[in-house]
Design a protein around this motif. Structure first.
Motif, PDB file in Angstrom:
ATOM      1  N   ALA A 177       0.831  -1.206   0.000  1.00  0.00           N
ATOM      2  CA  ALA A 177       0.000   0.000   0.000  1.00  0.00           C
ATOM      3  C   ALA A 177       0.868   1.259   0.000  1.00  0.00           C
ATOM      4  N   ALA A 178       1.995   1.216   0.702  1.00  0.00           N
ATOM      5  CA  ALA A 178       2.893   2.375   0.766  1.00  0.00           C
ATOM      6  C   ALA A 178       3.504   2.678  -0.597  1.00  0.00           C
ATOM      7  N   THR A 193       1.020  22.503  -0.916  1.00  0.00           N
ATOM      8  CA  THR A 193      -0.421  22.626  -0.689  1.00  0.00           C
ATOM      9  C   THR A 193      -0.804  21.981   0.638  1.00  0.00           C
ATOM     10  N   ARG A 194      -1.990  22.298   1.136  1.00  0.00           N
ATOM     11  CA  ARG A 194      -2.489  21.646   2.352  1.00  0.00           C
ATOM     12  C   ARG A 194      -2.626  20.146   2.134  1.00  0.00           C
ATOM     13  N   ALA A 195      -3.081  19.778   0.957  1.00  0.00           N
ATOM     14  CA  ALA A 195      -3.226  18.350   0.656  1.00  0.00           C
ATOM     15  C   ALA A 195      -1.877  17.644   0.726  1.00  0.00           C
ATOM     16  N   PHE A 196      -0.834  18.270   0.219  1.00  0.00           N
ATOM     17  CA  PHE A 196       0.501  17.669   0.244  1.00  0.00           C
ATOM     18  C   PHE A 196       0.999  17.524   1.682  1.00  0.00           C
ATOM     19  N   LEU A 250       1.893  14.084   3.631  1.00  0.00           N
ATOM     20  CA  LEU A 250       3.177  13.786   4.272  1.00  0.00           C
ATOM     21  C   LEU A 250       2.982  13.280   5.704  1.00  0.00           C
ATOM     22  N   VAL A 251       2.061  13.899   6.443  1.00  0.00           N
ATOM     23  CA  VAL A 251       1.786  13.433   7.807  1.00  0.00           C
ATOM     24  C   VAL A 251       1.175  12.036   7.755  1.00  0.00           C
ATOM     25  N   HIS A 252       0.240  11.817   6.827  1.00  0.00           N
ATOM     26  CA  HIS A 252      -0.395  10.502   6.636  1.00  0.00           C
ATOM     27  C   HIS A 252       0.666   9.437   6.349  1.00  0.00           C
ATOM     28  N   ALA A 267      -5.506   4.706  13.196  1.00  0.00           N
ATOM     29  CA  ALA A 267      -6.814   5.366  13.090  1.00  0.00           C
ATOM     30  C   ALA A 267      -6.642   6.850  12.760  1.00  0.00           C
ATOM     31  N   VAL A 268      -5.672   7.499  13.377  1.00  0.00           N
ATOM     32  CA  VAL A 268      -5.405   8.906  13.076  1.00  0.00           C
ATOM     33  C   VAL A 268      -4.965   9.042  11.620  1.00  0.00           C
ATOM     34  N   SER A 269      -4.092   8.163  11.191  1.00  0.00           N
ATOM     35  CA  SER A 269      -3.631   8.194   9.807  1.00  0.00           C
ATOM     36  C   SER A 269      -4.778   7.924   8.836  1.00  0.00           C
ATOM     37  N   GLY A 270      -5.660   7.002   9.199  1.00  0.00           N
ATOM     38  CA  GLY A 270      -6.828   6.725   8.365  1.00  0.00           C
ATOM     39  C   GLY A 270      -7.732   7.943   8.242  1.00  0.00           C
ATOM     40  N   PHE A 271      -7.873   8.683   9.337  1.00  0.00           N
ATOM     41  CA  PHE A 271      -8.644   9.927   9.296  1.00  0.00           C
ATOM     42  C   PHE A 271      -8.026  10.893   8.284  1.00  0.00           C
ATOM     43  N   LEU A 272      -6.702  11.001   8.301  1.00  0.00           N
ATOM     44  CA  LEU A 272      -6.016  11.889   7.359  1.00  0.00           C
ATOM     45  C   LEU A 272      -6.164  11.390   5.923  1.00  0.00           C
TER      46      LEU A 272
END
Length: 185
Positions: A76-77, A91-94, A98-100, A144-149
């Motif tokens: 997946a990565a 951008t905000r999306a970028f 990166l955090v995701h 779960a936090v990453s999934g939210f992102l």
């Protein structure tokens, strides 16, 4: 066309259709179900190993699920990394991507450590140790936090999601007498 609109259209198109999936059908969301499912099930098995008389089979199953999750996460990565290339830098999306990605890589590394920590312990027939169980729980919480992102990337920023014009096809009634076998409810 505005700069923001051009950036948004760029983030919807794959860098490589063969590797990342065609327009409107990215592979990354499909592949992430493997590690998510494996690691959540592994945590359930870890907890259950403390509730049964002979927990060895649960401990062994959890170890296997961790390994399956790591392999799935690496696949997946790779595809997610290709999707990252489609998002314009700055951008905000970028930044969200990166955090995701960083969270997912940390979670995957934690599960590699967890696998090595518990490797072979199931032969003792005991339940999962407190350390590996806590590491699994913390890892699932970070996942779960990453999934939210990841959801924010797709559903708020529209990364790798078909544009609104293409989506509108799904809401246009079929031409009368051509190919529709559906009846209104």
């Amino acid at each position: 066309m505005t700069m923001a609109h051009e950036s948004q259209l760029q983030a919807k198109r794959p860098v490589s259709t063969a590797l990342a999936g065609p327009y409107g059908h990215p592979f990354h969301p499909i592949l992430v179900t493997v590690p998510i499912g494996a690691w959540v099930a592994g945590l359930v098995f870890d907890i259950a190993s403390h509730a049964v008389h002979r927990p060895g089979f649960l401990t062994q199953s959890s170890e296997w699920l961790i390994a399956v999750g790591v392999i799935g996460a690496l696949l997946a990565a790779m595809v997610g990394f290709l999707d990252l290339f489609a998002i314009p830098a700055g951008t905000r999306a970028f930044r969200t991507a990166l955090v995701h990605m960083t969270l997912n890589l940390l979670v995957t590394a934690a599960y590699v450590v967890n696998f090595l920590w518990r490797h072979g312990d199931y032969t003792t027939g005991r339940s999962v140790g407190t350390g590996p169980l806590v590491l699994s729980a913390v890892s699932v919480a970070a996942l779960a936090v990453s999934g939210f992102l990841g959801g924010k990337l797709a559903y708020r920023y529209g990364v790798r999601v078909a544009d609104e014009h293409t989506q509108a096809d799904g809401y246009t009634p079929p031409v009368s007498g051509r190919g529709s076998t559906c009846t209104p409810a």
